[in-house]
Design an enzyme around this catalytic site. Structure first.
Site: not given
Ligand code: SIN
Length: 527
Positions: A41, A47, A112, A223, A244, A288, A355, A379, A390, A395-396
């Site tokens: 994290t 963000g 993004e 794991d 990524h 992506r 990524h 994840e 994704r 993800s956060l």
């Molecule tokens: C990034 O900041 O490009 C990664 C963010 C993400 O994986 O959603």
């Protein structure tokens, strides 16, 4: 006596699940293989996405998420994500996460790739994950300190750091605890310890260490997925590894957030030409997988040399651009400058790297896996929210939303002692029908990472995947007796690699992050 829940992992998903389960009255033991703060994290830069502005709409966030997922997302899971996201983000704010605000006092809106609205909140410029991890860990530590006292914090929480998950404990047809390797340190062997529990929540993150080039920290060795597989839990979608598009090349790849392209930086080839527009009308802000592949293909055309990310034009002149980059992206700015580069004046080299794993342990919308007593979140889980790819900064959000749901539900399930029917496990062809390659390289983590990068990376085909499968089968056939944490991690990587390669072989069409050079004409999404 209240139910005892073991949570494994200390990123946003595990910390949120632990806090919610404790709030709901469970005794919680959180175990993590490093120290609490060292989860993936803290590396999240861009963000957290969420519908936080009056002129944004949940329907739009949902549409963007489904489009990125390339038709394989579960709409019900996506609805939960986008509708419950704002409340979870406000919870983070209440815990002290100071998302960046502009001169007007309002949250700064970040854009993004593949978002139709600038709905990304960020903290410390590009240090969002660190800010969130800090706030959650502080809250958890306060709760642990408060364990013997009364007050408004949860009262029965303990933490075991440097505790590596060896396996899940099964008893009476359900998951009943964890076997750990505790306290290993340089020059000191760890000790095996069993912790019994009414329920186990896996929040162990992904498996970026499968690949030679990754944005993930060393702890991301799959794991939880491997332990779940050994215990017989359903795991799915492992062929969907997201790459990524932009990391700084080098021994330790360093993520250059998509938010940099969101601010207007462009990708250029050796001749200075913008090439991403050839691949997609949205150019640098296309999904992506599209951008990552466009970069990989361009690198092939230019003899393997990295493409370049051009941020030099983001402000009127180099001085203003330098000030802007340092303020908006302090972490990346420091990493770029530590490599002797001045990105306000010259484009910087970037390459793709592994990524994020969209697949994982199959769960329902409350984190329940297919074995009674087992839950997975973040994840490590496959809720169906990400489909084949994704969306940036979801993800956060997923960790916060499903961490909270899982924490709430595990308490209710464990207290009732009635384990709801597990989610239906998808049928996956997961066994490579292949003979071991006796002449393959010797087994090592590096050899495995190289093999997957070459044969199961951004672009795959049947020959490469079959080669990978036979090398992996050769390694599987060799006798080993893993004892140390690193050896156990290697076993986990081997197992997850076998399943990933088998899943990639079985899915003969290209969809989302799974790109087959030899794709047969099948409906997108059909295996
Ligand atoms: C990034 O900041 O490009 C990664 C963010 C993400 O994986 O959603």
């Amino acid at each position: 006596m209240s139910a005892h829940v073991v949570v494994v992992g200390s990123g946003i998903a595990g910390l949120t699940a632990a806090l919610h389960a404790a709030d709901a009255g469970c005794r919680v033991t959180l175990v993590t293989k490093d120290v609490l703060e060292h989860a993936n994290t803290r590396f999240a830069q861009g963000g957290i996405a969420g519908v936080m502005f009056a002129d944004d709409r949940a329907e739009d966030h949902m549409r963007d998420t489904l489009a990125a997922g390339a038709g394989l997302s579960d709409p019900a899971a996506v609805r939960v994500l986008v509708e419950e996201g704002p409340a979870r983000i406000r919870e983070l704010v209440a815990l002290g996460v100071a998302f960046d605000r502009g001169a007007d006092g309002e949250w700064v809106k970040g854009l993004e790739a593949a978002h139709s609205y600038p709905r990304i909140l960020h903290a410390g410029g590009d240090a969002t994950g660190t800010a969130i991890e800090k706030a959650l860990v502080a809250r958890l530590r306060a709760s642990v300190r408060n364990s013997d006292r009364s007050g408004d914090l949860p009262t029965d929480l303990r933490v075991i750091e440097h505790a590596f998950l060896v396996d899940l404990v099964m008893a009476g047809g359900r998951v009943a605890g964890v076997d750990l390797l505790v306290g290993e340190a340089p020059g000191r062997a760890g000790e095996r310890e069993r912790i019994e529990a009414d329920a186990v929540v896996l929040a162990t993150g992904g498996a970026g260490q499968l690949y030679a080039h990754t944005t993930n920290p060393p702890v991301a060795t799959g794991d939880g997925i491997a332990a779940a597989l050994r215990a017989g839990a359903a795991v799915s979608d492992l062929e969907f590894m997201q790459f990524h598009p932009t990391v700084l090349p080098g021994d330790e790849a360093f993520l250059v957030s998509e938010a940099v392209r969101g601010e207007g930086a462009t990708l250029i080839d050796d001749t200075g030409r913008r090439f991403a527009l050839d691949a997609h009308p949205d150019g640098e802000l296309a999904p992506r997988d599209v951008v990552a592949r466009a970069i990989a293909e361009q690198m092939e055309r230019q003899g393997g040399r990295p493409v370049r990310l051009d941020a030099t034009h983001l402000r009127a002149n180099a001085e203003e651009t330098a000030a802007f980059l340092a303020r908006r992206f302090p972490t990346i700015d420091a990493a770029v400058r530590a490599r002797g580069l001045d990105w306000a004046r010259e484009p910087i080299p970037v390459v793709p790297a592994a990524h994020y794993l969209m697949g994982g342990i199959v769960t329902d919308l409350a984190g329940r896996a297919s074995l009674p007593g087992l839950y997975a979140v973040g994840e490590v889980a496959c809720t169906g929210v990400h489909g084949a790819n994704r969306l940036a900064s979801n993800s956060l959000l997923e960790g916060a939303v499903f961490g909270a749901r899982t924490g709430d539900v595990v308490a209710a399930d464990a207290a009732s002692g009635i384990w709801p029917a597990p989610p239906a496990a998808p049928v996956v062809e997961d066994r490579p029908a292949t003979l071991p390659d006796p002449g393959g390289p010797a087994f090592s983590r590096g050899a495995l990472q190289h093999l997957l990068w070459e044969d199961a990376g951004l672009a795959r085909d049947a020959d490469g995947l079959a080669h990978a499968a036979s090398v992996l089968a050769g390694w599987r056939a060799q006798p080993r007796d893993p004892r140390t944490e690193a050896e156990l991690e290697d076993e986990n990587l081997l197992l997850v690699a076998e399943r990933l390669v088998a899943a990639a072989l079985a899915r003969r069409g290209s969809v989302g992050a799974h790109y087959r050079r030899d794709a047969v004409a099948v409906l997108e999404g059909a295996a």
